[in-house]
Design an enzyme around this catalytic site. Structure first.
Site, short mmCIF file in Angstrom:
data_model
loop_
_atom_site.label_atom_id
_atom_site.label_comp_id
_atom_site.label_asym_id
_atom_site.label_seq_id
_atom_site.Cartn_x
_atom_site.Cartn_y
_atom_site.Cartn_z
CG HIS A 112 59.75 -3.56 43.31
ND1 HIS A 112 58.91 -3.12 44.31
CD2 HIS A 112 60.15 -2.45 42.65
CE1 HIS A 112 58.82 -1.80 44.26
NE2 HIS A 112 59.56 -1.36 43.26
CD1 TRP A 139 62.61 3.67 50.17
CD2 TRP A 139 61.22 3.28 48.47
NE1 TRP A 139 63.32 3.02 49.19
CE2 TRP A 139 62.48 2.77 48.14
CE3 TRP A 139 60.18 3.17 47.55
CZ2 TRP A 139 62.74 2.14 46.93
CZ3 TRP A 139 60.44 2.53 46.34
CH2 TRP A 139 61.71 2.03 46.05
CD1 TRP A 143 58.84 6.36 45.76
CD2 TRP A 143 58.55 6.87 43.61
NE1 TRP A 143 58.75 5.19 45.07
CE2 TRP A 143 58.57 5.47 43.74
CE3 TRP A 143 58.38 7.41 42.34
CZ2 TRP A 143 58.43 4.62 42.66
CZ3 TRP A 143 58.23 6.56 41.25
CH2 TRP A 143 58.27 5.19 41.42
CG ASN A 144 53.90 4.86 44.08
OD1 ASN A 144 52.72 5.21 44.13
ND2 ASN A 144 54.28 3.80 43.38
N PRO A 169 50.01 6.76 46.18
CG PRO A 169 48.98 6.83 44.08
CD PRO A 169 50.17 7.34 44.82
CB VAL A 170 52.40 2.23 46.35
CG1 VAL A 170 53.07 1.08 47.09
CG2 VAL A 170 52.00 1.78 44.94
CG HIS A 171 53.35 6.23 51.79
ND1 HIS A 171 54.24 5.60 52.65
CD2 HIS A 171 52.79 7.24 52.51
CE1 HIS A 171 54.23 6.22 53.81
NE2 HIS A 171 53.36 7.22 53.76
CE1 TYR A 174 55.18 1.06 60.19
CE2 TYR A 174 53.34 2.36 61.04
CZ TYR A 174 54.68 1.99 61.08
OH TYR A 174 55.50 2.55 62.02
#
Length: 491
Positions: A417, A376, A379-380, A382-384, A392
């Site tokens: 989601h 998590w 893989w993504n 921009p969102v992370h 966070y």
């Protein structure tokens, strides 16, 4: 001195032992070679044993790819024999353009997409009003929160009022664009808030330094100090070529950020000096080919598999559900991989090249992830990066634990989601939400497996969750959707 002498003595003894062992081995080799039976055997491990240290399995990898190709061709032939050729490019055009959407061809999805500019411009106007002190920062932040919440709720409200006038593809596109806009505006507002706080902090420090002075015209002195600091900041920005707050508050800067392939706002993005034409043409070809490939796979393979999965779910037959799940897993995973490459590599690199956006870290090597948490976070990107920067770190900065901050991040992700699934389907279910909220405990399990059994088994758990988790959720949603819309009504 004694410890050093002991170390040297130990090294000498080890060197002597190694030398002695090598001498014995050489003597044995010479002795065996001198024998009359022509010996051919020597101490060796089998290649599949870990102690052999053999690593070249290229042939087996080629065999695996060949077997996957043969299995894929068999599935394709089976699909063509059973369903015929279902690919119809004209239906793609109708679906993507929303030709049959709305009464009198009003294209309500297109209208909503055009209207998405309004919340963005409102956010800019509010920031300008705060910067020139027309409204107070507290009122401005309240207005920004209301604007952002209203923006993400607008598709839900419009769909509730005029749900029958939207196509599924149209409202899905609207929800996705409005979600991206929501995240971008969150970042835009919060970053400008940080800039205001930093600027006021500098002014406050300058004021404290001047408080020890006694002057008859204190107000004039403070005003002169502030004007001088503003001029110094502008001069520094011009000399370095960097944009300073509030010079960033303009339409050009806002729309560049809205189009840029990132969710995190900055006043000065890293830029490239030119557009690489060959690179751009490759990405355009990939986008065009990828969209057609995904649509063809949906029509030919995905839709029949999902449709045939309703009866086993209704009968609650475990064996049949498992068979449908495994059959659906192959086309679903293939389409997911195609969408990943199409979105995160082809399309985002295309936008980055057109906009001279230099930060192309849209994904990391998630395929090597040894646990769910690593997947998590890779893989993504921009969102992370958005989640780390705007959720966070602020939560941990307030003194809360990292575990709580991670749960909040997954809760927000789970909510959105579900937003992207339940709103277009116009039915409220919680399968996507539960699937995302199951990731923290699954992450703990995968870390334990990685620690106890090794990194390879942790990676297998990651791939298993990707291959089996998504088709299970799809089957559950389609089952509920079919029962809601297509089941005969009991009288």
């Amino acid at each position: 001195m004694s410890s050093k002498s002991e170390e040297n003595a130990l090294r000498y003894r080890r060197a002597q032992s190694v030398t002695t062992a090598e001498e014995i081995t050489e003597k044995e080799k010479k002795a065996r070679k001198s024998q009359l039976d022509k010996p051919i055997h020597k101490p060796r491990d089998s290649l599949f044993s870990w102690s052999s240290e053999f690593t070249d399995f290229t042939g087996l990898v080629n065999w695996g790819f060949l077997m996957l190709t043969v299995g894929g061709l068999r599935l394709c032939l089976e699909n063509f024999i059973k369903y015929g050729i279902r690919v119809n490019p004209f239906e793609w055009i109708i679906v993507l353009t929303g030709y049959h959407e709305g009464d009198s061809r009003q294209y309500p999805s297109v209208i909503l997409l055009i209207f998405s500019v309004v919340p963005a411009v409102l956010a800019l106007l509010i920031e300008k009003a705060i910067a020139v002190e027309i409204i107070s920062p507290k009122i401005g932040v309240s207005l920004q929160v209301f604007n952002i919440v209203a923006e993400i709720c607008l598709p839900v409200i419009v769909l509730y009022i005029k749900g029958l006038e939207f196509s599924f593809v149209g409202i899905t596109t609207v929800c996705l664009i409005y979600l991206v806009l929501f995240l971008k505006l969150w970042s835009y507002v919060q970053t400008n808030h940080w800039c205001r706080q930093g600027k006021r902090g500098k002014q406050y420090q300058n004021t404290l330094r001047r408080q020890s002075l006694s002057a008859p015209n204190w107000n004039n002195l403070v005003n002169a100090e502030q004007e001088q600091s503003i001029e110094d900041e502008k001069a520094e920005g011009k000399s370095s070529g960097l944009v300073k707050y509030p010079d960033n508050l303009n339409l050009k800067d806002l729309f560049y950020f809205l189009l840029a392939p990132t969710l995190c706002y900055e006043l000065n993005f890293p830029r490239t000096t030119r557009i690489r034409k060959r690179f751009l043409i490759k990405r355009i070809i990939e986008v065009v080919f990828g969209v057609n490939l995904v649509l063809a796979l949906f029509q030919q393979w995905m839709i029949p598999s999902v449709t045939n999965a309703v009866d086993p779910f209704s009968q609650m037959s475990v064996i049949k559900i498992t068979e449908r799940l495994l059959k659906l897993a192959v086309p679903n995973h293939l389409i997911w991989l195609c969408l990943f490459y199409l979105s995160f590599h082809s399309f985002l690199n295309l936008m980055g090249e057109l906009l001279h956006f230099a930060d192309r870290s849209f994904y990391n090597d998630w395929w090597n992830a040894n646990n769910i948490a690593v997947f998590w976070s890779t893989w993504n990107m921009p969102v992370h990066m958005w989640a780390v920067r705007h959720v966070y770190i602020p939560i941990t900065g307030l003194g809360f634990s990292k575990a709580l901050a991670s749960i909040v991040v997954f809760f927000i992700s789970a909510f959105f989601h579900e937003y992207l699934v339940s709103v277009p389907l116009q039915m409220f279910r919680i399968w996507a939400f539960l699937g995302m909220m199951a990731q923290p405990p699954l992450s703990v399990i995968s870390k334990l497996v990685e620690k106890k059994l090794g990194a390879r088994w942790g990676n297998i758990i990651v791939w298993s969750s990707l291959i089996l988790g998504q088709p299970l959720a799809i089957m559950m949603y389609y089952h509920d959707y079919a029962l809601l819309h297509f089941a005969p009504k009991q009288q």
